[in-house]
Design an enzyme around this catalytic site. Structure first.
Site, PDB file in Angstrom:
ATOM      1  N   ARG A  77     -36.236  -2.323  16.733  1.00  0.00           N
ATOM      2  CA  ARG A  77     -35.136  -1.427  16.314  1.00  0.00           C
ATOM      3  C   ARG A  77     -34.408  -0.868  17.543  1.00  0.00           C
ATOM      4  O   ARG A  77     -33.998   0.284  17.563  1.00  0.00           O
ATOM      5  CB  ARG A  77     -35.656  -0.276  15.439  1.00  0.00           C
ATOM      6  CG  ARG A  77     -36.349  -0.702  14.172  1.00  0.00           C
ATOM      7  CD  ARG A  77     -35.416  -1.461  13.222  1.00  0.00           C
ATOM      8  NE  ARG A  77     -36.153  -1.895  12.048  1.00  0.00           N
ATOM      9  CZ  ARG A  77     -36.759  -3.067  11.935  1.00  0.00           C
ATOM     10  NH1 ARG A  77     -36.712  -3.935  12.931  1.00  0.00           N
ATOM     11  NH2 ARG A  77     -37.416  -3.383  10.853  1.00  0.00           N
ATOM     12  N   SER A  82     -34.564   3.633   5.944  1.00  0.00           N
ATOM     13  CA  SER A  82     -35.750   4.115   6.661  1.00  0.00           C
ATOM     14  C   SER A  82     -35.317   5.025   7.804  1.00  0.00           C
ATOM     15  O   SER A  82     -34.575   4.599   8.687  1.00  0.00           O
ATOM     16  CB  SER A  82     -36.557   2.939   7.207  1.00  0.00           C
ATOM     17  OG  SER A  82     -37.028   2.130   6.151  1.00  0.00           O
ATOM     18  N   GLU A 110     -34.688   6.473  13.458  1.00  0.00           N
ATOM     19  CA  GLU A 110     -33.879   5.271  13.612  1.00  0.00           C
ATOM     20  C   GLU A 110     -32.393   5.584  13.741  1.00  0.00           C
ATOM     21  O   GLU A 110     -31.709   5.005  14.576  1.00  0.00           O
ATOM     22  CB  GLU A 110     -34.103   4.323  12.419  1.00  0.00           C
ATOM     23  CG  GLU A 110     -35.395   3.533  12.484  1.00  0.00           C
ATOM     24  CD  GLU A 110     -35.387   2.372  11.519  1.00  0.00           C
ATOM     25  OE1 GLU A 110     -34.292   1.842  11.217  1.00  0.00           O
ATOM     26  OE2 GLU A 110     -36.468   1.975  11.055  1.00  0.00           O
TER      27      GLU A 110
END
Length: 339
Positions: free
Chosen positions: A165, A239, A335
């Site tokens: 990520r 998420s 994130e």
């Protein structure tokens, strides 16, 4: 020159649905408009924020600068060999529709990444991934415009410095480039990936033992719709936290204390922990805090229940981080970009 909108609401440009405003906003539909926006005397000295689908950002306040709303479109086959197809898409293309289109053309490979919200241009920034696949495995190149010079550059996979990520665009390249298109290399020797339990279970329900690319695409869509809320119905950014990766020694200590710990051994012998499980064990799943909360079906998803703000989401996230760190000695990392 592209029209310049003043006091522009970003409500429909972020999936959390926060009603913050930008001092100015410009719609960028072509590279020519982008070049002109770079040199626009009305905004040249102002802070800039690039927005695509707004699916990976938390807007905590009004933005006192210019927001570029990227809608660069186009998708095409740029090359084909005996072994692969090279497919390019504009940064403003809807990611899910692009994945669907590649399958319709008979170019499989991206099906595990179906229904991920956002635009194509955001995919390499985040190195999006799901169900055993990250785009870094299939990405060929990213074409960008450098903000300082206005010059076009092509970055290959090595240049992008992909991590979990993570990418060059979130680190050294942050605020230095605008992505205008992304090219993927899709191998003709296709192999299905369905080792993840949720995906395998969905295929089993359908009595599919040897899935096609379309089978996997359809199963992924069903699983994601079951587990994750639709941003059109309830504000969220998918998420919210990365799955933390810890040293093997730390994992062994945790597992001795928490036998049900959900974890995945990595190739470097470190261990990836399931952030959602950690959050759930701390009692946060389904909890509400004013106008925001944690989704009842997926503890990784923070939601705007209506009338919430970015500041409330950050406050909630901070409280969750503190509880997880206190119990597991693991620091969760968000994130989304927080602005």
């Amino acid at each position: 020159m592209s029209a310049l909108f003043s006091n522009y609401s970003l409500l429909s440009h972020n999936t959390f649905g926060f009603d913050v405003r930008a001092r100015y906003a410009q719609l960028i539909e072509t590279e020519e408009q982008l070049s002109k926006a770079l040199a626009d005397p009305r905004t040249i000295d102002l802070p800039r924020l690039v927005l695509g689908g707004g699916s990976n950002i938390v807007l905590t306040r009004d933005f006192d600068g210019v927001v570029w709303l990227i809608t660069l479109s186009g998708r095409r086959l740029v090359n084909e060999s005996e072994h692969a197809w090279w497919v390019e898409a504009g940064a403003g293309e809807n990611w899910h529709k692009f994945v669907e289109w590649t399958l319709q053309q008979g170019w499989p490979g991206l099906e595990n990444l179906a229904l991920i919200p956002g635009k194509v241009g955001a995919a390499p920034i985040q190195n999006i991934g799901a169900y055993g696949l990250e785009i870094s495995e299939l990405l060929a190149s990213v074409r960008v415009i450098e903000l300082a010079t206005g010059e076009s550059r092509v970055l290959d996979v090595k240049d992008c410095q992909f991590g979990y990520r993570d990418s060059f665009f979130k680190q050294q390249g942050r605020d230095r480039f605008v992505i205008v298109s992304v090219t993927f290399r899709l191998p003709k020797k296709w192999r299905p990936r369905y080792n993840y339990a949720a995906l395998a279970n969905e295929l089993a329900k359908r009595h599919i033992e040897v899935p096609t690319p379309q089978d996997i695409f359809s199963a992924v869509v069903t699983v994601r719709r079951t587990k994750l809320p639709d941003p059109a119905q309830i504000g969220n950014a998918g998420s919210f936290f990365k799955n933390p990766v810890v040293e093997r020694s730390h994992f062994e200590k945790l597992r001795a204390r928490e036998p049900r710990l959900v974890a995945y051994l990595q190739t470097d012998q470190r261990v990836k922990l399931a952030a959602g499980w950690l959050i759930e064990q701390c009692g946060w799943k389904g909890q509400t805090c004013g106008h925001v909360g944690v989704h009842a079906e997926q503890a990784l998803v923070l939601t705007n229940r209506g009338g919430g703000s970015g500041a409330e989401i950050v406050e909630l996230a901070t409280a969750i981080q503190a509880d997880v760190e206190k119990r597991f000695a693991v620091r969760l990392e968000p994130e989304p970009l927080i602005v």
